[in-house]
Write an enzyme that holds these catalytic residues in place. Structure first.
Site, PDB file in Angstrom:
ATOM      1  N   GLU A 137       0.828  -1.214   0.000  1.00  0.00           N
ATOM      2  CA  GLU A 137       0.000   0.000   0.000  1.00  0.00           C
ATOM      3  C   GLU A 137       0.857   1.257   0.000  1.00  0.00           C
ATOM      4  O   GLU A 137       0.507   2.269  -0.614  1.00  0.00           O
ATOM      5  CB  GLU A 137      -0.883   0.011   1.257  1.00  0.00           C
TER       6      GLU A 137
ATOM      7  N   THR B 102      -5.983   9.305  -3.172  1.00  0.00           N
ATOM      8  CA  THR B 102      -5.811   9.180  -1.722  1.00  0.00           C
ATOM      9  C   THR B 102      -4.939  10.320  -1.200  1.00  0.00           C
ATOM     10  O   THR B 102      -5.200  10.877  -0.134  1.00  0.00           O
ATOM     11  CB  THR B 102      -5.174   7.813  -1.394  1.00  0.00           C
TER      12      THR B 102
END
Ligand code: HSE
Length: 292
Positions: A120, A169
């Protein structure tokens, strides 16, 4: 060759910013891995053209490195990236369980949470585990710093409505306030605890009540055209709680039993009223990553 599947996920659930997540019963990514001297990656499916195949830039490359498990990795994407539905976490989790099996590493799903979180970090710049934990463990999960994750089985009807707008994000993290007032802190602790109790009982009313978040969600809602109308439409139609899914732009609704279809239709219509195309996944709380 080993095949594995890992689900899309929804992080935060409002009051649990960077801590709470749920596995969705769909959509999901699947991967196929084969031993190789060096890692190489192929991508097909939703949003394939936005996903790098360079192992240095793809989550699964980082996972293969972390497990010292070079492989040819084929990813079939169920959900597109930058959706707020844990697209990269699904690939990272599926690759982690598949490579763990292929190389017989013997790690548990809990052991693989920090491994997939490293993946991630490649896409978001930070190794937060609130999407990879539910993608690996299933159910409702709580992550606490570097301290691992707790998973609770729960059953709830959900709708994840994905509008045709992109929110990265990184951008969504830039709008998160640096500090909170004591009043908001106290309110958030109460909401998060209420939500957790609701999950333990699979109680949609309690979960919905605990999703309120006065801190992060209002700032992020500004990035999603039509959010206020979509939230109102879902609540009027039978949702008990509505919030931004992960970093957005998807909007997650927890539904009363039997209301999922109506809530999904109302959310899509409300986005259309705001001039935004959208699709709704009628889903629920699902299982974690599995070898197929
Ligand atoms: N908790 C993260 C966020 C999830 O909301 O920014 C997205 O990766």
């Amino acid at each position: 060759m080993v095949h594995a599947r890992a689900p899309a996920t929804s992080a935060n659930l409002g009051s649990g910013f960077d801590a709470f997540g749920v596995a969705l019963s769909g959509p999901a990514d699947t991967v196929a891995v084969e031993r190789a001297a060096e890692t190489s990656i192929e991508v097909s499916g939703a949003g394939e053209r936005y996903i790098p195949t360079d192992p240095e830039k793809n989550v699964v490359g980082a996972v293969a490195d972390a497990l010292d498990a070079p492989a040819h990795i084929r990813i079939d994407k169920g959900g597109r990236p930058s959706s707020g539905l844990g697209s990269s976490a699904a690939s990272a989790a599926a690759a982690a369980v598949a490579l763990n099996e292929l190389y017989d590493r013997g790690y548990t799903s809990h052991d693989l949470v920090p491994v997939a979180a490293e993946g991630e970090a490649v896409v978001s710049g930070e190794a937060h585990a609130d999407n990879v934990a539910p993608a690996l463990l299933g159910g409702f999960t709580i992550v606490r710093g570097d301290d691992g994750a707790t998973a609770v089985d729960a059953e709830l009807p959900l709708v994840a409505c994905l509008p045709e707008v992109a929110v990265s994000t990184r951008d969504a993290r830039d709008v998160v306030p640096d500090s909170v007032s004591m009043r908001d802190h106290v309110g958030t602790v109460g909401n998060a605890a209420t939500l957790t109790a609701g999950m333990c009982r699979s109680d949609a009313e309690l979960v919905g009540r605990g999703m309120d978040d006065p801190v992060v969600t209002p700032a992020r809602a500004e990035l999603i055209t039509g959010y206020a109308g979509v939230r109102e439409a879902a609540l009027e139609t039978g949702a008990t709680g509505v919030t931004v899914s992960g970093a957005g732009p998807s909007v997650l609704a927890v539904c009363r039993p039997g209301r999922r279809r109506a809530v999904a239709a109302a959310m899509v219509e409300a986005f259309a009223d705001a001039g935004v195309g959208a699709r709704a996944y009628q889903t629920g709380i699902g299982r974690g990553a599995t070898v197929l």
